[in-house]
Design an enzyme around this catalytic site. Sequence first.
Site, PDB file in Angstrom:
ATOM      1  N   HIS A 163       2.959   5.324   5.182  1.00 23.96           N
ATOM      2  CA  HIS A 163       2.214   6.482   5.669  1.00 23.96           C
ATOM      3  C   HIS A 163       2.456   6.703   7.153  1.00 23.96           C
ATOM      4  O   HIS A 163       2.646   5.756   7.918  1.00 23.96           O
ATOM      5  CB  HIS A 163       0.715   6.301   5.432  1.00 23.96           C
ATOM      6  CG  HIS A 163       0.286   6.565   4.026  1.00 23.96           C
ATOM      7  ND1 HIS A 163       0.528   7.772   3.391  1.00 23.96           N
ATOM      8  CD2 HIS A 163      -0.375   5.787   3.119  1.00 23.96           C
ATOM      9  CE1 HIS A 163       0.028   7.718   2.148  1.00 23.96           C
ATOM     10  NE2 HIS A 163      -0.518   6.534   1.966  1.00 23.96           N
ATOM     11  N   CYS A 219       5.216  10.793   6.603  1.00 23.04           N
ATOM     12  CA  CYS A 219       4.783  12.106   7.069  1.00 23.04           C
ATOM     13  C   CYS A 219       4.871  12.154   8.595  1.00 23.04           C
ATOM     14  O   CYS A 219       4.813  11.122   9.268  1.00 23.04           O
ATOM     15  CB  CYS A 219       3.337  12.361   6.658  1.00 23.04           C
ATOM     16  SG  CYS A 219       3.082  12.497   4.872  1.00 23.04           S
TER      17      CYS A 219
END
Length: 363
Positions: A163, A219
């Site tokens: 992440h 991301c």
Amino acid sequence: MGNTRLAGMASARAPPSPGTTTSRCALWHRTTRGSGDGGGRDLGEAGGGASQSWATAAASSLRRDVPAGYPAIPGRKRALLVGVSYKGTSYELEGTVNDVDLMSTLLSDSFGFPSDSILILTEELGAGDSSRMPTRDNVMSAMRWLVEGSEAGDSLVFHFSGHGVQKLDVSGDEVDGYNEAICPVDFEASGKIVDDEINDTIVRPLGPGVKLHAIVDTCHSGSILDLPFLCRLSRTGYWQWENYCRRPDLAKGTSGGLAISISGCSDDQKSADSSGFSSEQSAAIGAMTYSFIKAVESEPGTTYGRLLGAMRATIRDGQGSGRRLLPGRLGSFVRKMIPSGAVQEPQLCSSEMFDIYKKPFLL
């Protein structure tokens, strides 16, 4: 070489339904860019103080004690591969371990990286050896291991799959006003690792003749290394370097070496897990990692420009396959003419400018 490694990939976990994707920007405590923004959410302020402190030590003071389980400092090639699954949480990812396994195979088979010079951190390995758990402390130690003692002619690779988030920039060095950060497995307790820290730890120490490639599948990862130049590449092949250094007084380059990052998406986009890119792919894998390996194996000796273009084409076709109803050449034309903001676009950043269609991609 084709895509034999991708086709033969096995997974111990049950993959998601074909065509499904999972964002690598989980939905957590509070929004990063305001409640009206549809982007990813911040991970809260737990451990925030630790994540915002810069690694201010100079390159000469980077030598630290590293865990005994880490490989001895090797010769010309070494790599750090980090895959974080966040097991047992609501933001668990399924493809990250597959990502690092495939990257390890690619580095060994295609680029001659010795297996004993590849350091891997995952939760699976960490269950048997705590030094291989992708905690904040371990990732920082492993990044120092990666660059320590590097000399002219060395090739270094940093791959992170997990992440990523954005945090408000308080130093004024970010063009968009946000720092980018990666999330170790213990980010809620120990904090995230922001781009300033990554730059100070694995970019600035690079001496003349040392080459670093960072391949980051998260991301908000476009400028995750805080490198001074970002390459703008259009779908027609036009490209130009953009100076991404807002404050020239803050050194963001190397100490004479070359640092290049290839990331999963731009700073304002999300990156995805997916199992629906092709009939030959059955297990979850990061969209960016899949497209990178496919591009490298399909065209050995490719240039950076062709590599980036091939990666973007693969992701456009894969992430949009469930929504695109126009087949054949007509559908291809429409997809090229009408860009979709929902489709992530891998980015290329560098510590120095070069001709992306002349410089060969070599690790």
